[in-house]
Design an enzyme around this catalytic site. Sequence first.
Site, PDB file in Angstrom:
ATOM      1  N   LYS A  26      -3.530 -87.206  21.660  1.00  0.00           N
ATOM      2  CA  LYS A  26      -2.816 -85.922  21.807  1.00  0.00           C
ATOM      3  C   LYS A  26      -3.359 -84.896  20.813  1.00  0.00           C
ATOM      4  CE  LYS A  26       1.380 -85.446  19.680  1.00  0.00           C
ATOM      5  NZ  LYS A  26       1.322 -84.277  18.790  1.00  0.00           N
ATOM      6  N   CYS A 124      13.089 -71.145  12.616  1.00  0.00           N
ATOM      7  CA  CYS A 124      13.055 -72.594  12.431  1.00  0.00           C
ATOM      8  C   CYS A 124      11.803 -73.185  13.051  1.00  0.00           C
ATOM      9  CB  CYS A 124      14.242 -73.264  13.098  1.00  0.00           C
ATOM     10  SG  CYS A 124      15.747 -72.372  12.937  1.00  0.00           S
ATOM     11  N   ASP A 314       2.167 -90.180  10.730  1.00  0.00           N
ATOM     12  CA  ASP A 314       2.667 -90.506  12.077  1.00  0.00           C
ATOM     13  C   ASP A 314       2.831 -92.019  12.305  1.00  0.00           C
ATOM     14  OD1 ASP A 314       2.485 -87.718  13.105  1.00  0.00           O
ATOM     15  OD2 ASP A 314       0.391 -88.040  12.631  1.00  0.00           O
TER      16      ASP A 314
HETATM   17  N1  EPU Z   1       1.261 -76.601   5.960  1.00  0.00           N
HETATM   18  C1  EPU Z   1       1.626 -75.440   5.328  1.00  0.00           C
HETATM   19  N2  EPU Z   1       1.120 -74.244   5.816  1.00  0.00           N
HETATM   20  C2  EPU Z   1       0.298 -74.187   6.889  1.00  0.00           C
HETATM   21  C3  EPU Z   1      -0.083 -75.382   7.528  1.00  0.00           C
HETATM   22  C4  EPU Z   1       0.415 -76.584   7.043  1.00  0.00           C
HETATM   23  O1  EPU Z   1       2.356 -75.461   4.362  1.00  0.00           O
HETATM   24  O2  EPU Z   1      -0.122 -73.071   7.266  1.00  0.00           O
HETATM   25  C5  EPU Z   1       1.772 -77.894   5.460  1.00  0.00           C
HETATM   26  C6  EPU Z   1       2.729 -78.563   6.463  1.00  0.00           C
HETATM   27  O3  EPU Z   1       4.017 -78.034   6.359  1.00  0.00           O
HETATM   28  C7  EPU Z   1       2.618 -80.028   6.076  1.00  0.00           C
HETATM   29  C8  EPU Z   1       1.159 -80.158   5.602  1.00  0.00           C
HETATM   30  O4  EPU Z   1       0.707 -78.834   5.337  1.00  0.00           O
HETATM   31  O5  EPU Z   1       3.458 -80.311   4.975  1.00  0.00           O
HETATM   32  C9  EPU Z   1       0.235 -80.819   6.590  1.00  0.00           C
HETATM   33  O6  EPU Z   1       0.298 -80.146   7.837  1.00  0.00           O
HETATM   34  P1  EPU Z   1      -0.955 -80.093   8.819  1.00  0.00           P
HETATM   35  O7  EPU Z   1      -1.362 -78.676   8.971  1.00  0.00           O
HETATM   36  O8  EPU Z   1      -1.984 -81.085   8.362  1.00  0.00           O
HETATM   37  O9  EPU Z   1      -0.307 -80.607  10.142  1.00  0.00           O
HETATM   38  P2  EPU Z   1      -0.472 -80.028  11.607  1.00  0.00           P
HETATM   39  O10 EPU Z   1      -1.866 -79.635  11.866  1.00  0.00           O
HETATM   40  O11 EPU Z   1       0.603 -79.058  11.877  1.00  0.00           O
HETATM   41  C10 EPU Z   1      -1.151 -82.302  12.727  1.00  0.00           C
HETATM   42  C11 EPU Z   1      -0.581 -83.158  13.814  1.00  0.00           C
HETATM   43  C12 EPU Z   1       0.655 -83.895  13.318  1.00  0.00           C
HETATM   44  C13 EPU Z   1       0.252 -84.745  12.111  1.00  0.00           C
HETATM   45  C14 EPU Z   1      -0.359 -83.860  11.028  1.00  0.00           C
HETATM   46  C15 EPU Z   1      -0.875 -84.644   9.846  1.00  0.00           C
HETATM   47  C16 EPU Z   1      -1.159 -81.931  15.789  1.00  0.00           C
HETATM   48  C17 EPU Z   1      -0.703 -81.132  16.963  1.00  0.00           C
HETATM   49  N3  EPU Z   1      -0.221 -82.334  14.955  1.00  0.00           N
HETATM   50  O12 EPU Z   1      -0.140 -81.335  12.429  1.00  0.00           O
HETATM   51  O13 EPU Z   1       1.073 -84.747  14.352  1.00  0.00           O
HETATM   52  O14 EPU Z   1       1.385 -85.406  11.607  1.00  0.00           O
HETATM   53  O15 EPU Z   1      -1.476 -83.107  11.587  1.00  0.00           O
HETATM   54  O16 EPU Z   1      -1.840 -85.561  10.236  1.00  0.00           O
HETATM   55  O17 EPU Z   1      -2.338 -82.231  15.640  1.00  0.00           O
HETATM   56  C18 EPU Z   1       2.610 -85.856  15.748  1.00  0.00           C
HETATM   57  O18 EPU Z   1       1.659 -86.144  16.475  1.00  0.00           O
HETATM   58  O19 EPU Z   1       3.758 -86.336  15.907  1.00  0.00           O
HETATM   59  C19 EPU Z   1       2.396 -84.920  14.646  1.00  0.00           C
HETATM   60  C20 EPU Z   1       3.397 -84.329  14.015  1.00  0.00           C
END
Ligand code: EPU
Length: 442
Positions: A26, A124, A314
Site C-alpha cells: 500500500k 484533526c 506498523d
Molecule cells: N511528521 C511531522 N511533519 C510532517 C511529516 C511527518 O511532524 O510534515 C511526523 C509524523 O507526525 C510522525 C513522523 O514524522 O510522527 C513520521 O511520519 P512519516 O512522514 O514518516 O509518515 P507518513 O509518510 O505520513 C508513512 C506510512 C505510514 C507509516 C509511516 C512510518 C504511507 C501512506 N503511510 O506515513 O503507514 O507508519 O510512513 O513508516 O506511506 C499505515 O500503513 O498504517 C501507516 C500509517
Amino acid sequence: MGLSVDRITINGGKPLLGRIELKGAKNLVTKAMVASVLGETPSVLKDVPNISDVRIVRGLLEVHGVRVVEGVEEGELIFDPSNVESAHFADIDAHAGSSRIPILFCGPLLHRLGEAFIPDLGGCRIGDRPIDFHLEVLRKFGAVVEKLPSGIRMSAPNGLRGAKVELPYPSVGATEQVLLTAVRAEGITELKGAAIEPEIMDLINILQKMGAIITVDTDRVIRIEGVERLEGYTHRALFDRNEAASWASAALATDGDIFVGGARQSEMLTFLNVFRKVGGQFEIHDDGIRFWHPGTPLNPVFIETDVHPGFMTDWQQPLVVALTQAQGVSIVHETVYEQRFGFVDALIDMGAEIQVHKDCLGGQACRFGQRNFNHSAVIVGPRKLHGADIEVPDLRGGFSHLIAALSAEGPSTVSNVGIIARGYENFIGKLQQLGADFVLEG
Ligand code: EPU
C-alpha cells in the site's frame, strides 16, 4: 473495491492454518500512482492491491485528467497522463477522504501545471503540523504556498529549482515529497536526513525507470540531478511487508501456521529477528515465508519502533496481541507516532494486562518523552483473552483487534471493519482460506 460489510462476529480460539498471497505494498503503490503524473507517456503498475486507499488515489488521478484503466493481468493498472489538468478544490476534497496522499501530488502538479491545491481537510485530519515538513520542502524548491480559507494553493511562477534540504526527522512522506519534486526540478538536490524504507527504494527504482538520476549514499543522503523529461514506467510493486508481518503475528497469536506467499526475507530482516526472539518459527521459501507457533510458551521481548532499518511502527500493533500470550513482561516503546496505543483498551477489555506510560521505557529517550503522550506499553503475559464487542479505531489497530478476536475464547463482534479494507486486500476471503470461524453482518 469497497467493503459493504461493517461487522463480523468471530468465534475465536481456532488456529489460522493455510496459505495467503500478498500483492504490492500500500505504502509504495499509492506513491507509484502519483509518480505516473510525471511521465510524458503511460505507466504500467503490476500487483496493485484491491484496497480502498488505491481507489482514493485513482479518484484523485482521474479528477486531474489522468486516464486509468485495468491491464490484462489481475492487479495491473495503466495510467495515461497525457491530459493532466487542474482540478477544483471540491473535487479533490471529495476524493481525498482522510488520506494524506493529496500533499504528494504537489511537486508533480507544479511541474505539469504550475499550480496545485490541497483541500483543507480539517484540523484533526490535516493540520499544519503533520505537513509542516512537506510545505517547508516545497518552499525550498521555490513553490509559493498560500493558505486560503478552503485549503492551500501552491504555485511555481519561476519553475522549481533543485535545493539543499535537511529533514528534522527521517519522514517517509517528506522524503517522497523531495523525490517526486526534485526529479524534474532544474539542477541538483541534496537531501540529508532521508528516510530509506524499502518502499522509498522501490519508488526510486520506478523514478530511475522513468529517466531520473538519483544516488543514495549510506548516511541518509540522497542526491537527485533534475532532468527535463521523464517517460512512463512499467513496474511490479514491492510486496506489502506490513501485511506480511500482520499475518505472521496472526499465526503466532492463534497458535496457527500461515504461509505468506510473496513475502521476502531481505525487507523483513528486523521483523524476523524479533519474531524469532518471541519464539515464533519461520521458514524462508523462494515464493514466500511460512510463519508458525512453536507449540511451546512464547518469550517476552523489548521492542523499540523506529524508522528503517529499525522495527517498523506498523508491525507493533499486531505483534502486541501475540505478546499478550508470551510468558513474562514485554515492553514496546513507540518512537515514530505519539498516539499509537489507543488500540490496547479493547485488548484490556478482552482480558489482556497492558499498561501504557508517558515515559520512554526500556531504551533511549525519544522526542515524545517529557511530553504528554502515552507512547510506551508494558504487556504482562500470558493472559487468556475472552470475546468482546470491539469497534475498530484505525487500520493497523483494527487488524490487531481482528487477531485478538480470532485468538480469544468465545464470540466477539468486531464493528467498523470497513477501515481494514483501506490496507488489507480481501481480508475476509483470506480469513476464510485460513479456516477462521465467523459470520458477516451488513
Ligand atoms: N511528521 C511531522 N511533519 C510532517 C511529516 C511527518 O511532524 O510534515 C511526523 C509524523 O507526525 C510522525 C513522523 O514524522 O510522527 C513520521 O511520519 P512519516 O512522514 O514518516 O509518515 P507518513 O509518510 O505520513 C508513512 C506510512 C505510514 C507509516 C509511516 C512510518 C504511507 C501512506 N503511510 O506515513 O503507514 O507508519 O510512513 O513508516 O506511506 C499505515 O500503513 O498504517 C501507516 C500509517
